[in-house]
Design a protein around this motif. Structure first.
Motif, PDB file in Angstrom:
ATOM      1  N   LEU A  21      21.408 -56.990  16.733  1.00 30.20           N
ATOM      2  CA  LEU A  21      22.514 -56.565  17.740  1.00 30.20           C
ATOM      3  C   LEU A  21      22.076 -55.122  18.295  1.00 30.20           C
ATOM      4  O   LEU A  21      21.947 -54.262  17.519  1.00 30.20           O
ATOM      5  CB  LEU A  21      23.852 -56.339  17.050  1.00 30.20           C
ATOM      6  CG  LEU A  21      24.497 -57.722  16.610  1.00 30.20           C
ATOM      7  CD1 LEU A  21      25.842 -57.422  15.983  1.00 30.20           C
ATOM      8  CD2 LEU A  21      24.684 -58.801  17.755  1.00 30.20           C
ATOM      9  N   TYR A  22      21.984 -54.894  19.662  1.00 29.16           N
ATOM     10  CA  TYR A  22      21.548 -53.904  20.293  1.00 29.16           C
ATOM     11  C   TYR A  22      22.265 -52.557  19.927  1.00 29.16           C
ATOM     12  O   TYR A  22      21.908 -51.526  19.631  1.00 29.16           O
ATOM     13  CB  TYR A  22      21.752 -54.173  21.610  1.00 29.16           C
ATOM     14  CG  TYR A  22      21.480 -52.804  22.603  1.00 29.16           C
ATOM     15  CD1 TYR A  22      20.194 -52.449  22.969  1.00 29.16           C
ATOM     16  CD2 TYR A  22      22.489 -51.909  22.917  1.00 29.16           C
ATOM     17  CE1 TYR A  22      19.932 -51.294  23.718  1.00 29.16           C
ATOM     18  CE2 TYR A  22      22.322 -50.917  23.841  1.00 29.16           C
ATOM     19  CZ  TYR A  22      20.942 -50.516  24.142  1.00 29.16           C
ATOM     20  OH  TYR A  22      20.660 -49.413  24.989  1.00 29.16           O
ATOM     21  N   GLY A  23      23.847 -52.897  19.788  1.00 27.64           N
ATOM     22  CA  GLY A  23      24.772 -51.658  19.180  1.00 27.64           C
ATOM     23  C   GLY A  23      24.467 -51.329  17.967  1.00 27.64           C
ATOM     24  O   GLY A  23      24.891 -50.103  17.394  1.00 27.64           O
ATOM     25  N   GLU A  24      23.893 -52.025  17.192  1.00 29.74           N
ATOM     26  CA  GLU A  24      23.516 -51.554  15.610  1.00 29.74           C
ATOM     27  C   GLU A  24      22.126 -50.895  15.611  1.00 29.74           C
ATOM     28  O   GLU A  24      21.787 -50.173  14.548  1.00 29.74           O
ATOM     29  CB  GLU A  24      23.664 -52.628  14.733  1.00 29.74           C
ATOM     30  CG  GLU A  24      24.996 -53.339  14.490  1.00 29.74           C
ATOM     31  CD  GLU A  24      25.272 -54.509  13.864  1.00 29.74           C
ATOM     32  OE1 GLU A  24      24.064 -54.839  13.013  1.00 29.74           O
ATOM     33  OE2 GLU A  24      26.209 -55.013  13.525  1.00 29.74           O
ATOM     34  N   LEU A  25      21.430 -50.847  16.768  1.00 27.28           N
ATOM     35  CA  LEU A  25      20.106 -50.233  16.592  1.00 27.28           C
ATOM     36  C   LEU A  25      20.395 -48.633  16.612  1.00 27.28           C
ATOM     37  O   LEU A  25      21.296 -48.336  17.311  1.00 27.28           O
ATOM     38  CB  LEU A  25      19.284 -50.466  17.701  1.00 27.28           C
ATOM     39  CG  LEU A  25      18.750 -51.847  17.879  1.00 27.28           C
ATOM     40  CD1 LEU A  25      18.210 -52.112  19.352  1.00 27.28           C
ATOM     41  CD2 LEU A  25      17.801 -52.217  16.771  1.00 27.28           C
ATOM     42  N   PRO A  26      19.604 -47.789  15.800  1.00 30.34           N
ATOM     43  CA  PRO A  26      19.464 -46.446  15.908  1.00 30.34           C
ATOM     44  C   PRO A  26      19.349 -46.032  17.650  1.00 30.34           C
ATOM     45  O   PRO A  26      18.515 -46.755  18.325  1.00 30.34           O
ATOM     46  CB  PRO A  26      18.399 -45.892  15.087  1.00 30.34           C
ATOM     47  CG  PRO A  26      18.262 -47.023  14.069  1.00 30.34           C
ATOM     48  CD  PRO A  26      18.464 -48.399  14.725  1.00 30.34           C
ATOM     49  N   ALA A  27      19.814 -45.047  17.970  1.00 29.20           N
ATOM     50  CA  ALA A  27      19.759 -44.459  19.369  1.00 29.20           C
ATOM     51  C   ALA A  27      18.153 -44.300  19.778  1.00 29.20           C
ATOM     52  O   ALA A  27      18.003 -44.815  20.908  1.00 29.20           O
ATOM     53  CB  ALA A  27      20.580 -43.342  19.806  1.00 29.20           C
ATOM     54  N   ALA A  28      17.504 -43.789  18.942  1.00 25.02           N
ATOM     55  CA  ALA A  28      15.951 -43.805  19.316  1.00 25.02           C
ATOM     56  C   ALA A  28      15.245 -45.239  19.410  1.00 25.02           C
ATOM     57  O   ALA A  28      14.165 -45.032  20.005  1.00 25.02           O
ATOM     58  CB  ALA A  28      15.447 -43.185  18.107  1.00 25.02           C
ATOM     59  N   GLU A  29      15.724 -46.191  18.813  1.00 27.79           N
ATOM     60  CA  GLU A  29      15.036 -47.483  19.129  1.00 27.79           C
ATOM     61  C   GLU A  29      15.315 -48.229  20.142  1.00 27.79           C
ATOM     62  O   GLU A  29      15.149 -49.416  20.649  1.00 27.79           O
ATOM     63  CB  GLU A  29      15.314 -48.075  17.857  1.00 27.79           C
ATOM     64  CG  GLU A  29      14.611 -47.664  16.445  1.00 27.79           C
ATOM     65  CD  GLU A  29      14.816 -48.439  15.296  1.00 27.79           C
ATOM     66  OE1 GLU A  29      15.173 -49.825  15.557  1.00 27.79           O
ATOM     67  OE2 GLU A  29      14.702 -48.018  14.243  1.00 27.79           O
ATOM     68  N   ARG A  30      16.719 -47.812  21.044  1.00 25.89           N
ATOM     69  CA  ARG A  30      17.199 -48.559  22.080  1.00 25.89           C
ATOM     70  C   ARG A  30      16.350 -48.605  23.451  1.00 25.89           C
ATOM     71  O   ARG A  30      16.046 -49.699  24.039  1.00 25.89           O
ATOM     72  CB  ARG A  30      18.601 -48.016  22.426  1.00 25.89           C
ATOM     73  CG  ARG A  30      19.691 -48.360  21.465  1.00 25.89           C
ATOM     74  CD  ARG A  30      20.868 -47.715  21.611  1.00 25.89           C
ATOM     75  NE  ARG A  30      21.866 -47.740  20.565  1.00 25.89           N
ATOM     76  CZ  ARG A  30      22.844 -47.010  20.043  1.00 25.89           C
ATOM     77  NH1 ARG A  30      23.098 -46.030  20.831  1.00 25.89           N
ATOM     78  NH2 ARG A  30      23.792 -47.255  19.014  1.00 25.89           N
ATOM     79  N   PRO A  31      15.642 -47.483  23.626  1.00 29.61           N
ATOM     80  CA  PRO A  31      14.581 -47.587  24.848  1.00 29.61           C
ATOM     81  C   PRO A  31      13.603 -48.545  24.733  1.00 29.61           C
ATOM     82  O   PRO A  31      12.981 -49.535  25.467  1.00 29.61           O
ATOM     83  CB  PRO A  31      14.133 -46.240  25.091  1.00 29.61           C
ATOM     84  CG  PRO A  31      15.359 -45.387  24.496  1.00 29.61           C
ATOM     85  CD  PRO A  31      15.721 -45.893  23.209  1.00 29.61           C
ATOM     86  N   ASP A  32      13.144 -48.824  23.620  1.00 26.01           N
ATOM     87  CA  ASP A  32      12.121 -49.800  23.188  1.00 26.01           C
ATOM     88  C   ASP A  32      12.574 -51.312  23.366  1.00 26.01           C
ATOM     89  O   ASP A  32      12.106 -52.342  23.832  1.00 26.01           O
ATOM     90  CB  ASP A  32      11.412 -49.599  21.704  1.00 26.01           C
ATOM     91  CG  ASP A  32      10.580 -48.375  21.533  1.00 26.01           C
ATOM     92  OD1 ASP A  32      10.206 -47.906  22.832  1.00 26.01           O
ATOM     93  OD2 ASP A  32      10.334 -47.980  20.636  1.00 26.01           O
ATOM     94  N   ALA A  33      13.941 -51.306  22.681  1.00 23.47           N
ATOM     95  CA  ALA A  33      14.417 -52.624  22.878  1.00 23.47           C
ATOM     96  C   ALA A  33      14.649 -52.972  24.342  1.00 23.47           C
ATOM     97  O   ALA A  33      14.680 -54.216  24.731  1.00 23.47           O
ATOM     98  CB  ALA A  33      15.787 -52.397  22.093  1.00 23.47           C
TER      99      ALA A  33
END
Length: 325
Positions: free
Chosen positions: A167-179
């Motif tokens: 789930l996108y919302g469970e990713l650490p903030a630092a990993e969201r741009p790569d997602a």
């Protein structure tokens, strides 16, 4: 989504109409008008219940939300959505006592300006397929009816966990741009320039639901699904609504699509939601058939209109869920 009675031939003696950005202070009245317009056409008091189209779309991009006013009173609203190379609009709604006065046409003007500014290559909308007047109205703006579109639902059944579901919302903030980069690569493979980044970020920022990321064996994403969940979103009470879903094209796309449907159902189970809703147009017949095989049934149908008069990413090899409501 556009109610068929929102626009007809302009009458005489029409009060001057002003069009401006829709402000936050307008939202309660705009929501009331939206419900009134659809309810009048459908013959029900409130067709949406706990579904919210007005506040969610305004919050996603206030600069793409527009109001029409007559004698200082709110008369209607319209919303533009930017998915990269693809743009669509709605709900376009007008107060029923002001139908037939050209207000809908005035609300089209700023939306078409948005599409010009964004440089969208393919534009669309959803409307009711039996509304000949609306098919003709939007054809004047270059939109053509192409695909019957099924709005489908199924009762959620508890299933096994789906490998690779994140789930996108469970990713650490630092990993969201790569997602988000992986999401752009996937949607760009479906249709050049198609991007759901704004939608993914808006759903997360507003707490409307979450985006499912389906990882496979390699570094690419196998699929993604932007889901609204529960009251106050575009889903409504006890519903998980797949606003957009897609899988990576290729020889195993159909298998990836079925995994994505399983992943959406699993997410609904985890949130304690009883119904899964999703739309698909019949330009994607195998995707439609596989949804039927998984227990989805049509409860509403309409038509998607396209500008230019081309299928865009609605073609037989596309495994995509969306309906442009």
């Amino acid at each position: 989504m556009i109610p068929p009675a929102a626009e007809r031939k302009s009458g005489s003696g029409v009060a001057p109409v002003s069009v401006r950005p829709l402000g936050e202070s307008d939202l309660d009245r705009a929501d009331e008008i939206c419900r009134m317009a659809f309810g009048t056409f459908l013959g029900v008091p409130d067709p949406f219940g706990t579904v919210d189209y007005v506040r969610t779309r305004w919050a996603a991009d206030p600069r793409a939300a527009f109001a029409a006013a007559v004698e200082g009173e709110l008369a209607g609203s319209n919303f533009a959505t930017n998915w990269g190379s693809v743009g669509y609009f709605g709900p376009l709604t007008v107060r029923p006592d002001l139908w037939d006065q050209g207000i809908g046409r005035r609300l089209m003007e700023p939306v078409m300006d948005c599409f010009d500014a964004w440089g969208n290559q393919h534009l669309g909308l959803f409307t009711f397929s039996h509304s000949a007047k609306h098919l003709e109205l939007y054809r004047r703006y270059g939109f053509w009816p192409r695909f019957l579109t099924a709005i489908m639902k199924k009762q959620v059944a508890d299933g096994a966990a789906v490998p690779g579901r994140v789930l996108y919302g469970e990713l650490p903030a630092a990993e969201r741009p790569d997602a988000l980069s992986l999401c752009r690569a996937l949607t760009g493979a479906v249709y050049e320039g198609l991007s759901l980044e704004r939608e993914i970020v808006a759903v997360h920022a507003q707490g409307l639901g979450d985006t499912i990321l389906l990882h496979g064996a390699g570094s690419e994403l196998d699929g993604l699904a932007v889901c609204h969940c529960g009251a106050g979103s575009e889903a409504g009470t006890d519903v998980c609504f797949v606003k957009f879903g897609a899988v990576r094209p290729g020889p195993e796309a159909a298998d990836r699509f079925e995994r994505l449907l399983d992943a959406c159902e699993r997410s609904a189970v985890e949130r304690g939601l009883g119904e899964l809703d999703a739309g698909v147009n019949l330009g994607r017949p195998d995707a439609y058939r596989r949804m039927i095989d998984r227990g989805f049934r049509t409860w509403l149908q309409g038509v998607t209109m396209h500008r230019p008069n081309e299928p865009g990413y609605s073609h037989p090899d596309a495994y995509v869920i969306d309906d442009w409501r």
